[in-house]
Scaffold this motif. Structure first.
Motif, mmCIF file in Angstrom:
data_model
loop_
_atom_site.group_PDB
_atom_site.id
_atom_site.type_symbol
_atom_site.label_atom_id
_atom_site.label_comp_id
_atom_site.label_asym_id
_atom_site.label_seq_id
_atom_site.Cartn_x
_atom_site.Cartn_y
_atom_site.Cartn_z
ATOM 1 N N ARG A 214 0.823 -1.213 0.000
ATOM 2 C CA ARG A 214 0.000 0.000 0.000
ATOM 3 C C ARG A 214 0.863 1.272 0.000
ATOM 4 O O ARG A 214 0.340 2.377 -0.098
ATOM 5 N N GLY A 215 2.186 1.089 0.129
ATOM 6 C CA GLY A 215 3.075 2.245 0.099
ATOM 7 C C GLY A 215 3.691 2.593 1.429
ATOM 8 O O GLY A 215 4.354 3.626 1.556
ATOM 9 N N ALA A 216 3.478 1.737 2.442
ATOM 10 C CA ALA A 216 4.082 1.937 3.767
ATOM 11 C C ALA A 216 3.703 3.319 4.323
ATOM 12 O O ALA A 216 2.525 3.615 4.488
ATOM 13 N N LYS A 217 4.690 4.169 4.572
ATOM 14 C CA LYS A 217 4.410 5.475 5.176
ATOM 15 C C LYS A 217 3.517 6.339 4.277
ATOM 16 O O LYS A 217 2.757 7.180 4.777
ATOM 17 N N ARG A 218 3.593 6.120 2.983
ATOM 18 C CA ARG A 218 2.724 6.888 2.079
ATOM 19 C C ARG A 218 1.255 6.532 2.310
ATOM 20 O O ARG A 218 0.375 7.385 2.132
ATOM 21 N N PHE A 219 1.000 5.274 2.688
ATOM 22 C CA PHE A 219 -0.372 4.861 3.006
ATOM 23 C C PHE A 219 -0.873 5.618 4.233
ATOM 24 O O PHE A 219 -2.013 6.082 4.271
ATOM 25 N N TRP A 220 -0.015 5.745 5.253
ATOM 26 C CA TRP A 220 -0.384 6.531 6.432
ATOM 27 C C TRP A 220 -0.648 7.982 6.054
ATOM 28 O O TRP A 220 -1.625 8.580 6.491
ATOM 29 N N GLN A 221 0.250 8.545 5.253
ATOM 30 C CA GLN A 221 0.122 9.955 4.894
ATOM 31 C C GLN A 221 -1.128 10.219 4.066
ATOM 32 O O GLN A 221 -1.797 11.250 4.232
ATOM 33 N N ALA A 222 -1.455 9.273 3.176
ATOM 34 C CA ALA A 222 -2.611 9.464 2.294
ATOM 35 C C ALA A 222 -3.916 9.518 3.078
ATOM 36 O O ALA A 222 -4.859 10.218 2.692
ATOM 37 N N HIS A 223 -3.973 8.775 4.184
ATOM 38 C CA HIS A 223 -5.224 8.689 4.952
ATOM 39 C C HIS A 223 -5.048 9.165 6.388
ATOM 40 O O HIS A 223 -5.917 8.901 7.230
ATOM 41 N N ALA A 224 -3.930 9.835 6.658
ATOM 42 C CA ALA A 224 -3.660 10.381 8.002
ATOM 43 C C ALA A 224 -3.700 9.305 9.079
ATOM 44 O O ALA A 224 -4.066 9.580 10.227
ATOM 45 N N GLY A 225 -3.308 8.085 8.720
ATOM 46 C CA GLY A 225 -3.266 7.004 9.702
ATOM 47 C C GLY A 225 -4.620 6.446 10.058
ATOM 48 O O GLY A 225 -4.748 5.688 11.020
ATOM 49 N N HIS A 226 -5.678 6.798 9.279
ATOM 50 C CA HIS A 226 -7.032 6.314 9.512
ATOM 51 C C HIS A 226 -7.417 5.303 8.430
ATOM 52 O O HIS A 226 -6.811 5.274 7.360
ATOM 53 N N PRO A 227 -8.453 4.499 8.661
ATOM 54 C CA PRO A 227 -9.013 3.703 7.561
ATOM 55 C C PRO A 227 -9.505 4.634 6.456
ATOM 56 O O PRO A 227 -9.949 5.757 6.735
ATOM 57 N N PRO A 228 -9.421 4.198 5.199
ATOM 58 C CA PRO A 228 -9.760 5.077 4.076
ATOM 59 C C PRO A 228 -11.261 5.206 3.853
ATOM 60 O O PRO A 228 -11.778 4.934 2.770
#
Length: 248
Positions: A214-228
């Motif tokens: 999912r992109g590791a830290k980019r996944f967190w950044q994309a959704h601010a650490g929340h479920p999408p």
């Protein structure tokens, strides 16, 4: 401090979570009449619960799976199913139905092995879904560390509901399992702390490939650490005291 819900229901129906809850409740209700008969209950435990000594000797390997669906009382199953309901739906959403089911089973097996390794000759039966659910919690922590979770804090006769980040709730819970496992004799006690801790770590490990894809830290950044998904707003409490406006 007990979690009661998160703020991000899944984007699609979590059929596997529903099925696991239904199976666990059904098995418990079937098992329930035997709880008043010690002889019958011990026979059920011997046949279906996980006994480290047996598994260490290559016997009763089916209990690595069957023990996940047995519970010792109403509070045992209610707590486990609540945690599965809170944290499982978002993981199933990300992993897919089959992927989540495979993840759940592997996390449960990892939890069982974590309980066996410290005392492989123990004859104490182990039951409960909490090891597998600990894996779900570990996976949730990795994917959604900043998700908001409502917890209820109970202090004697007072209680209050408030919202905290998932990483706080799950990190505290994991620390308590490590403390509990270190504090008790591994040949005794009524809680499988090492299974909880082991399941939690297994969940993080099993979820890591998905997190990386999912992109590791980019996944967190994309959704601010929340479920999408859009966040659900809850009214935590409503005062019965009417508002009084001040006259100017």
């Amino acid at each position: 401090m007990f979690p009661i819900r998160d703020h991000n229901p899944s984007g699609r129906t979590p059929y596997v979570v529903y099925a696991l809850i239904l199976i666990n409740i059904t098995v418990f209700l079937i098992q329930r009449p035997t709880m008043s008969d010690d002889v019958r209950l011990m026979q059920i435990y011997f046949d279906w619960a996980l006994i480290p000594e047996q598994v260490s000797n290559g016997k009763m390997l089916h209990t690595l799976l069957t023990s996940m669906f047995m519970h010792g009382g109403w509070m045992h199953i209610a707590g486990n199913m609540l945690f599965l309901w809170i944290f499982g739906d978002n993981l199933e959403d990300e992993m897919g139905h089959f992927g989540f089911l495979l993840f759940y089973v592997l996390a449960g097996v990892g939890a069982a092995l974590a309980q066996i390794i410290p005392d492989p000759l123990s004859k104490i039966p182990m039951i409960g879904a909490s090891g597998a659910i600990a894996g779900v919690m570990g996976g949730y922590l990795l994917l959604f560390p900043k998700a908001r979770v409502d917890v209820i804090l109970i202090f004697i006769i007072f209680f209050k509901i408030f919202t905290v980040r998932a990483w706080v709730v799950l990190s505290v819970w994991f620390a308590l399992q490590l403390f509990g496992g270190a504090a008790i004799d591994t040949t005794g006690g009524g809680v499988a702390y090492w299974a909880h801790a082991g399941g939690f770590v297994a969940g993080i490990i099993l979820t890591t490939p998905l997190w990386l894809r999912r992109g590791a830290k980019r996944f967190w950044q994309a959704h601010a650490g929340h479920p999408p998904h859009p966040e659900t707003k809850y009214r935590l409490s409503q005062s019965s005291i009417p508002r009084i406006r001040k006259r100017r």
